[in-house]
Design an enzyme around this catalytic site. Structure first.
Site, short mmCIF file in Angstrom:
data_model
loop_
_atom_site.label_atom_id
_atom_site.label_comp_id
_atom_site.label_asym_id
_atom_site.label_seq_id
_atom_site.Cartn_x
_atom_site.Cartn_y
_atom_site.Cartn_z
N ASP A 331 0.84 -1.18 0.00
CA ASP A 331 0.00 0.00 0.00
C ASP A 331 0.89 1.25 0.00
OD1 ASP A 331 -2.83 0.91 0.36
OD2 ASP A 331 -1.95 1.90 2.10
N GLU A 360 1.35 0.22 -4.96
CA GLU A 360 0.84 1.48 -5.47
C GLU A 360 2.04 2.40 -5.65
OE1 GLU A 360 -3.51 2.30 -3.67
OE2 GLU A 360 -1.95 2.35 -2.17
#
Ligand code: CA
Length: 656
Positions: A331, A360
């Site tokens: 993340d 990400e």
């Protein structure tokens, strides 16, 4: 404060306090345990042991100052099931914290627990084999949330919303269609990506009768499974065993398991366990002690610091070894420094080079980490073996994630062709892609195709189905379904690694909610009635997955092969992209033509030859012949994907 901050980065601090031992936390032995915690700025540390994970009174055990800023204590006896915390005194003030290396904990993660991990293993755990993966581009990833996946009253699952819900065999919807575990097997994906399963803060685990809801992007204990998905959050061994049972059940169905890991921040900042034990060390803070907020969640971990990097690297390796995890989705990976991600990659390679890593490639707010050090999309060439989400492709296919009315390629936008082509070649260098016309990145950011994670939608933002409704309010359902299928066909046939948001195979809706992280079951649940209602869409996705798995042409391993074998075709109009793949390595099909027509009318396209078998059209997808084309052109219906195979090699493959 400033002096302390500076000292953390100084060579003197490194020499005196960088501890690189493998015994932080509890080292369990039946005859006694070793406890070691890194707390270089503490004046005193006391181990408190408790009989339970909450409410009970503790016993105090002073720890001894030991090597390189650590505090140590040996306690005799079999301590499995003993709960514990550290009482840390700094500047005369004492506060209690959970061990950052705790492997088990009590309810709501407020106390660590000593665990004999051998006792948490389900039967056959040591013999459990990981399903084979030859190359990262063979992966087809399916993202799901433990609770969402089985909580629906129509899921047919007994342990709804729990780890155990995904261990149940042969569960069915009221229409007698497979749900849960067997649905995943039936769909044919290779990897299941679990939304956060390490202990998070925002769901009160004690309220099982009236449960709270959260996605779980608010970490508390990095090395402990979340308790609310277990059948008993009070006993620290239960959640470990049940998560392992779930992983085992998935692997036994041939699925690899990816964890979505949130190491970029913690739910608490100043009062977090990390900050109580070594104030000012774990997070990026300014000269006044304010927490930087590159996560948009109140703080960001200082991954570039030795002991923070070690904590993260140790944690990832622990999940890979102890829980047999096959992949990690980071993340807000852009908040990591490049060196940390590369260190994780190299350590995971020692365990299993088939463990997939991606994240990400962006941040969630302003971070003081210089861009050149961030593990962002633009730097992914410096992260060999790690991929990032292809947001150029995502937004080109169906429109901007934040501007809800803005369409993309499948729903009518003009000028998306080069961005679609960028996605088709997995953002690698290709002489027929004009990167200056691509949405966000004006260069081929991926060195190899496995670095591009291709997707339409994920847990964040609108579902694909809801997005199409927003860009085309009042549109008839048939048209929207065609757009939806086209979007999925683009992702599932492109080079790189496809990623599916769970339920998109039957038009998942969250009723227009674009940020449903705490919106509860009604919005977030997988509605299993939809599988029957949109069964033709499910079959279409299943067919595309079968096609991809059967034909290496759609998952070439190197950028060089893509450049050589994949050539774009001239198209008769805008809103179209088409290409041939010729002589892809290992593929019995010598030539494959793929055409996407996003126009609302049919379009006729010239073909390089006049003898073709259609395997994907507007209605169906797979590896079986749907129609024959005996002329050097084909008419592709409005809003559809067409895939044609040269008839000679198709017949040869099928022994005719
Ligand atoms: Ca929790």
């Amino acid at each position: 404060m400033q002096a302390v901050q500076l000292s953390f980065s100084s060579p003197g601090f490194a020499e005196k306090y960088h501890y690189n031992g493998d015994d932080l936390g509890v080292t369990y032995r039946p005859e006694g345990c070793s406890f070691r915690v890194w707390a270089p700025t503490a004046e005193n540390v006391i181990l408190i042991t408790y009989p339970t994970g909450h409410d009970s009174a503790g016993e105090y055990h002073p720890m001894q100052k030991s090597d390189l800023g650590t505090w140590h204590l040996e306690l005799p006896g079999d301590l499995h099931g003993t709960y514990y915390n550290y009482l840390v005194t700094i500047d005369g003030i004492s506060a209690e914290a959970v061990d950052p290396y705790a492997k088990a904990c009590g309810v709501n993660g407020m106390r660590g627990m000593v665990v004999d991990l051998e006792r948490t293993n389900p039967e056959g755990w040591h013999q459990l084999k990981t399903p084979p993966l030859v190359h990262f581009t063979d992966a087809i990833i399916y993202e799901l949330h433990i609770r969402d996946f089985t909580i629906d009253q129509n899921s047919g699952v007994t342990n709804k919303g729990k780890y155990l819900g995904l261990t149940e065999h042969g569960t069915y919807s009221p229409q007698k269609l497979a749900t849960g575990l067997y649905h995943l097997k039936e769909l044919g994906v290779t990897h299941v990506q679990l939304m956060p399963v390490f202990d998070f803060f925002t769901v009160d685990e004690s309220k099982s009768a009236n449960p709270e809801y959260n996605w779980g992007y608010d970490p508390q204990n990095f090395n402990v499974p979340e308790g609310s998905y277990s059948t008993d959050p009070y006993n620290g061994a239960v959640r470990i065993r049940e998560l392992k049972q779930m992983i085992k059940a998935l692997k036994e169905q041939g699925l690899r398991v990816i964890m979505d890991v949130v190491y970029n921040h913690t739910y608490l900042s100043r009062d977090s366990h990390l900050n109580i034990i070594v104030p000012g060390y774990y997070y990026r803070q300014d000269a006044h002690g304010n927490f930087h907020n590159g996560s948009g969640c109140g703080n960001e971990l200082a991954t570039e610091r030795f002991m923070v990097r070690k904590l993260i690297v140790d944690s990832v390796c622990y999940w890979a070894r102890e829980y047999k995890i096959d992949g990690f989705r980071f993340d807000l990976m852009g908040l990591f420094d490049i060196a940390t991600i590369n260190e994780i990659r190299s350590r995971l390679n020692e365990i299993d080079p088939g463990i997939i890593m991606f994240g990400e490639g962006w941040v969630g707010g302003h971070s003081p980490l210089p861009d050149c050090q961030k593990a962002i999309k633009g730097n992914v060439r410096q992260l060999p073996g790690t991929g990032v989400f292809n947001d150029d492709f995502r937004d080109a296919i169906k429109g901007h994630v934040f501007f809800h009315e803005q369409p993309g390629f499948v729903n009518g936008a003009t000028g998306m062709e080069e961005s679609i082509k960028c996605g088709i070649v997995a953002a690698t260098d290709h002489d027929q892609v004009d990167y200056s016309q691509v949405l966000y990145s004006h260069f081929a950011w991926a060195a190899e195709p496995a670095q591009s994670i291709n997707y339409n939608s994920s847990h964040d933002n609108l579902t694909l189905w809801d997005k199409l409704q927003k860009t085309h309010p009042g549109e008839n359902q048939e048209t929207l379904v065609a757009m939806h299928k086209l979007a999925l066909a683009i992702v599932l046939t492109s080079q790189g690694i496809p990623f599916l948001h769970s339920g998109s195979e039957f038009l998942r809706t969250k009723h227009g909610n674009h940020n449903s992280y705490n919106a509860g079951d009604r919005i977030n649940k997988i509605d299993w009635q939809r599988k029957a209602r949109y069964f033709h869409v499910f079959r279409y996705v299943q067919g595309l997955i079968l096609l991809r798995k059967s034909h290496p042409a759609f998952r070439m391993r190197t950028a060089a092969e893509i450049r050589e074998q994949l050539r774009f075709l001239p198209m008769p109009a805008g809103h179209m992209v088409g290409y041939t793949i010729t002589d892809a390595e290992g593929d019995p099909w010598r030539q494959i033509v793929t055409i996407f027509n996003a126009n609302q009318i049919p379009k006729t396209v010239s073909l390089p030859g006049d003898n073709w078998v259609v395997v994907v059209n507007k209605e169906q997808a797979g590896v079986l012949p749907l129609e024959m084309v005996n002329v050097p052109y084909v008419t592709v219906p409005a809003l559809s994907a067409y895939i044609l195979v040269d008839a000679a090699s198709f017949e040869e493959e099928n022994g005719q």
